[in-house]
Write a protein that holds these residues in place. Structure first.
Motif, PDB file in Angstrom:
ATOM      1  N   ALA A   1       2.304   1.817  -3.309  1.00 20.70           N
ATOM      2  CA  ALA A   1       1.297   2.336  -4.229  1.00 20.70           C
ATOM      3  C   ALA A   1       1.052   3.809  -3.954  1.00 20.70           C
ATOM      4  O   ALA A   1       0.950   4.633  -4.880  1.00 20.70           O
ATOM      5  N   ALA A   2       0.990   4.144  -2.656  1.00 20.45           N
ATOM      6  CA  ALA A   2       0.747   5.533  -2.292  1.00 20.45           C
ATOM      7  C   ALA A   2       1.890   6.422  -2.786  1.00 20.45           C
ATOM      8  O   ALA A   2       1.681   7.532  -3.294  1.00 20.45           O
TER       9      ALA A   2
ATOM     10  N   ALA B   1      -0.863   6.536  -6.253  1.00 25.04           N
ATOM     11  CA  ALA B   1      -2.154   5.892  -6.455  1.00 25.04           C
ATOM     12  C   ALA B   1      -3.169   6.441  -5.456  1.00 25.04           C
ATOM     13  O   ALA B   1      -2.827   6.680  -4.294  1.00 25.04           O
TER      14      ALA B   1
ATOM     15  N   ALA C   1      -6.663   6.264  -3.102  1.00 28.91           N
ATOM     16  CA  ALA C   1      -7.124   5.205  -2.203  1.00 28.91           C
ATOM     17  C   ALA C   1      -7.909   4.157  -2.987  1.00 28.91           C
ATOM     18  O   ALA C   1      -7.747   2.951  -2.796  1.00 28.91           O
TER      19      ALA C   1
ATOM     20  N   ARG D   1       0.838  -1.203   0.000  1.00 30.28           N
ATOM     21  CA  ARG D   1       0.000   0.000   0.000  1.00 30.28           C
ATOM     22  C   ARG D   1       0.864   1.241   0.000  1.00 30.28           C
ATOM     23  O   ARG D   1       0.610   2.204  -0.729  1.00 30.28           O
ATOM     24  N   GLU D   2       1.908   1.229   0.861  1.00 29.73           N
ATOM     25  CA  GLU D   2       2.810   2.379   0.941  1.00 29.73           C
ATOM     26  C   GLU D   2       3.435   2.651  -0.415  1.00 29.73           C
ATOM     27  O   GLU D   2       3.473   3.784  -0.894  1.00 29.73           O
TER      28      GLU D   2
ATOM     29  N   GLN E   1      -7.663   3.460  -6.197  1.00 28.74           N
ATOM     30  CA  GLN E   1      -6.766   2.686  -7.059  1.00 28.74           C
ATOM     31  C   GLN E   1      -6.003   1.640  -6.252  1.00 28.74           C
ATOM     32  O   GLN E   1      -5.828   0.501  -6.696  1.00 28.74           O
ATOM     33  N   THR E   2      -5.561   2.025  -5.062  1.00 25.47           N
ATOM     34  CA  THR E   2      -4.849   1.062  -4.216  1.00 25.47           C
ATOM     35  C   THR E   2      -5.741  -0.125  -3.901  1.00 25.47           C
ATOM     36  O   THR E   2      -5.347  -1.279  -4.021  1.00 25.47           O
ATOM     37  N   THR E   3      -6.985   0.199  -3.513  1.00 29.48           N
ATOM     38  CA  THR E   3      -7.914  -0.879  -3.177  1.00 29.48           C
ATOM     39  C   THR E   3      -8.164  -1.771  -4.385  1.00 29.48           C
ATOM     40  O   THR E   3      -8.065  -2.995  -4.313  1.00 29.48           O
TER      41      THR E   3
ATOM     42  N   VAL F   1      -4.424  -3.202  -5.814  1.00 31.57           N
ATOM     43  CA  VAL F   1      -3.469  -3.875  -4.925  1.00 31.57           C
ATOM     44  C   VAL F   1      -4.184  -4.798  -3.945  1.00 31.57           C
ATOM     45  O   VAL F   1      -3.882  -5.988  -3.866  1.00 31.57           O
TER      46      VAL F   1
END
Lengths: 324, 425
Positions: free
Chosen positions: A216-217, A221, A223, A213-214, A225-227, A230
């Motif tokens: 991606a952030a 990305a 929130a 997640r980190e 898009q991360t969900t 990822v």
């Protein structure tokens, strides 16, 4: 089956013993076999005695017209199966099971994922909320069914709540309307089982490494898009297991329906399992009931095989298949 | 016997698991015997009453002891067939008689107690008929039951109904008055199906002569036109919409919203139910006075019907013996229908005593009234689901329930019996 299915891959293949002198190896192999025999026999005896033999016996009974008393003499071949499949009520029952199974995937799955994502975030009272969501799952089916049966009576708790908040126009004959009763039951099923899906998915979410997640952030990305790209893909194995359990559960649906509607009114909520009990036990038609049981078993078994083969293959590699 | 092998295997497994060796003792020889007794009174006060009765019997008959297993009603449906198919059935078990008894006879395990009961069966008169097949006695009732209308006296008074209906027209008039008064005229537990069947059965009993009824049960067919007419009469009655909204989803006995609960809490005025209803109602309301607020009247007569208006629909609770200890078991059944036990049972209001001595010990007014109607009745029509073989009876109930839910017609009901009897599913 459940525990085997939930356990994901075993850590690593066992390290082979270092080669030793021939005699020792033979002796240790013998010992290994004895250990296996000793440890497996009790489980195997129970499994054969209480699962395999009854299935075989049901298949045998299903070929007879038999009311449960006296010897089986009236051999009817596959007539019981033909009768079941050609009956409107049983066809309807299969349809109802399929509707419930489809609805659980279409409605319960997104709902479970949404709740799990929400409850995975740091928010005040998270433990309490998780408990609230999970609580209905702990109730027995019979208790759930009786509570809802009482609440859904005309003028009961649900109707009063709707009227209380000004939604009196939405009040329906929840359990008496033949076109509605199945969906009423589905809501109760969802209420009962949503907690299980959420807990399963929460466990799955623990397996998503925070570093991803980190990363991606850091890459910018959002929130969502991360969900989407990822977290959800990594939840895949959990979701696939949930779908498996949910479909099997929908196909075997019995307790709630039996207590709340007995499959009625006018068979509008009959499932394969309520049909089985209604015709096998209540009517003393054990031959016919056995045929229905065998049909139910074959449907579940085929689904399980196909699903394991195509959807769960990667997830359960090593747990249910040989280590490669 | 090839077919018995798997079951024998199971029985053996069950033995090992349960660790029980079976209480020896041969069929007819004298000597100490322990009777395994399955009854359906899982709640007080009857549960301890049965225990007490068994203990007392043991005191006077030291050779007979009991192992009592109270089971829920529904469990008998599954457990009795399995037990009778196995090698260690209970020696004494709950028996509703009629077609189910005839089904069970095929197991060859039920004891013929015609001889053994000859000394005490006399006072039971026609009450014992339901436990008789082919002229032989295969059990005996300890309490009888009858169905009729339970009504709220206070609501009838408020609605201006001065006397209980004796004809269907009067019943319809009462329904209209109750609707005007804003009360549900009749509560019906349609979810459970069997309460629906009471209505069809009573319309049939009022339309058909006793001979026709007997023949129908004997031949398992409803070919006489009176049965079709009964369905049509029922249809006209249903068209008056006498029941609460959504009655097809209403349970009969669970919660305040059940049919018994609606009457108990003053939301509905009547319910067609068995004599057991006051106890059911009492459990569903805070009103401690409910017992004095309800009254009973028999199902009204139908104009033009050939049925005898005195005939009641009902059944009974009884026991059957299995062959292992038939002698001791039959002796115990004789004890149950004896004056002492019948008086004890009368005081519980859980049914109608089977002998005149028991009836005279009844305390509650409605029960005295029902017992009197029972004595006067020229015939007791067993609930059709019990009178017919089980598969036919249940198919009939289901078809009637569908009819109440708007599916099928009077002819469908009639046909369901011949079709189920012919083995169609």
């Amino acid at each position: 089956m459940m525990s085997a299915a939930i356990t994901t891959r075993p850590p690593t293949a066992p390290v082979p013993h270092a080669p030793a002198a021939g005699g020792t190896r033979r002796r240790s192999r013998l010992r290994q076999r004895l250990e296996l025999a000793f440890l497996l026999t009790p489980a195997l005896v129970l499994f054969i005695g209480f699962v395999l033999i009854p299935i075989g016996v049901a298949g045998y009974y299903s070929l007879y017209s038999w009311n449960g008393f006296g010897p089986l003499t009236d051999f009817v071949g596959l007539d019981n199966y033909v009768a079941a499949f050609s009956g409107d009520v049983f066809q309807g029952a299969i349809g109802h099971n399929l509707i419930i199974a489809t609805l659980s995937i279409v409605v319960q799955l997104p709902l479970s994922i949404g709740l799990a994502l929400l409850l995975n975030r740091k928010l005040r009272g998270r433990t309490f909320l998780r408990m609230v969501v999970f609580a209905p799952y702990v109730l027995s089916e019979a208790v759930t069914a009786v509570i809802w049966l009482l609440m859904l009576q005309p003028g009961g708790f649900i109707d009063e709540i709707l009227r209380g908040v000004g939604l009196g126009g939405f009040v329906q004959l929840w359990l008496a309307d033949q076109s509605l009763v199945l969906y009423t039951l589905f809501v109760v099923i969802t209420w009962k089982y949503i907690g299980f899906g959420v807990i399963l998915l929460l466990a799955g979410l623990q397996g998503v490494p925070p570093e991803l997640r980190e990363a991606a952030a850091l890459d910018g990305a959002s929130a969502w898009q991360t969900t989407r790209h990822v977290v959800l893909p990594l939840l895949g194995p959990t979701i696939r297991i949930w779908v498996f359990l949910s479909v099997i559960g929908s196909l075997q649906l019995f307790d709630l329906v039996w207590i709340m509607t007995l499959g009625g009114p006018a068979n509008a909520s009959t499932t394969m399992a309520t049909y089985l009990v209604d015709h096998g036990f209540k009517r003393y038609e054990f031959g016919f009931g056995s045929a229905v049981a065998v049909i139910l078993f074959i449907i579940c078994f085929l689904f399980a095989l196909v699903y394991q083969r195509f959807a769960l293959r990667r997830d359960t590699q090593g747990a249910l298949t040989g280590v490669r | 016997m090839r077919s018995r092998k798997p079951l024998a295997l199971f029985a053996a497994a069950a033995f090992v698991l349960a660790g029980c060796g079976g209480g020896g003792g041969d069929a007819s020889t004298e000597g100490p015997v322990t009777l395994t007794w399955w009854h359906n009174r899982t709640t007080e006060p009857m549960k301890s009453k049965w225990q007490q009765i068994a203990d007392d019997f043991h005191k006077t008959h030291p050779n007979t002891s009991f192992t009592i297993e109270p089971l829920q009603n529904e469990q008998f449906q599954t457990k009795v067939p399995l037990a009778l198919q196995g090698n260690t059935p209970p020696d004494l078990f709950q028996q509703w008689g009629g077609g189910a008894l005839a089904d069970q006879l095929k197991s060859g395990k039920l004891a013929d107690i015609t001889q053994a009961s000859s000394g005490w069966i006399g006072p039971l008169a026609k009450n014992a008929d339901g436990w008789k097949t082919g002229g032989k006695q295969y059990g005996a009732p300890y309490l009888m039951h009858a169905v009729g209308f339970w009504y709220r006296k206070d609501i009838f008074a408020t609605a201006g109904i001065t006397s209980t209906p004796t004809t269907v027209d009067e019943l319809n008039a009462a329904v209209t008055k109750l609707k005007t008064a804003g009360v549900v005229p009749i509560a019906l537990g349609g979810k459970d199906r069997w309460p629906d069947a009471f209505y069809w059965a009573y319309f049939a009993v009022r339309q058909c002569s006793v001979d026709t009824l007997k023949k129908a049960v004997e031949k398992t067919e409803l070919t006489d036109p009176c049965f079709l007419k009964a369905g049509e009469n029922l249809k006209s009655f249903l068209d008056t919409k006498p029941f609460q909204d959504g009655f097809v989803g209403t349970p009969a006995q669970q919660g305040a919203g059940s049919s018994a609960g609606l009457v108990a809490n003053g939301k509905a005025a009547m319910e067609l139910q068995g004599d057991w209803n006051p106890d059911v109602m009492q459990a569903l309301t805070e009103d401690k006075e409910i017992g004095s607020k309800i009254g009973w009247f028999p199902f009204p007569s139908v104009p033009g019907g050939q049925g005898d208006p005195s005939v009641l629909l009902g059944g009974g609770d009884g026991f059957s013996c299995t062959t292992r200890a038939a002698k001791a078991c039959a002796e115990f059944l004789g004890h149950l229908v004896g004056d002492d036990v019948q008086k004890i049972l009368a005081e519980t209001n859980s049914g109608l005593p089977v002998t005149p001595a028991g009836v005279s010990a009844l305390k509650s007014e409605p029960h005295k009234q029902i017992a009197e109607a029972m004595t006067k009745a020229s015939y007791l029509q067993f609930y059709f689901d019990t009178a017919f073989p089980t598969k036919v009876g249940q198919a009939l109930n289901d078809t009637i329930a569908n009819f109440f839910a708007g599916q099928g017609g009077p002819d469908t009901i009639v046909k369901s019996v011949s079709e189920a009897a012919a083995g169609n599913k």
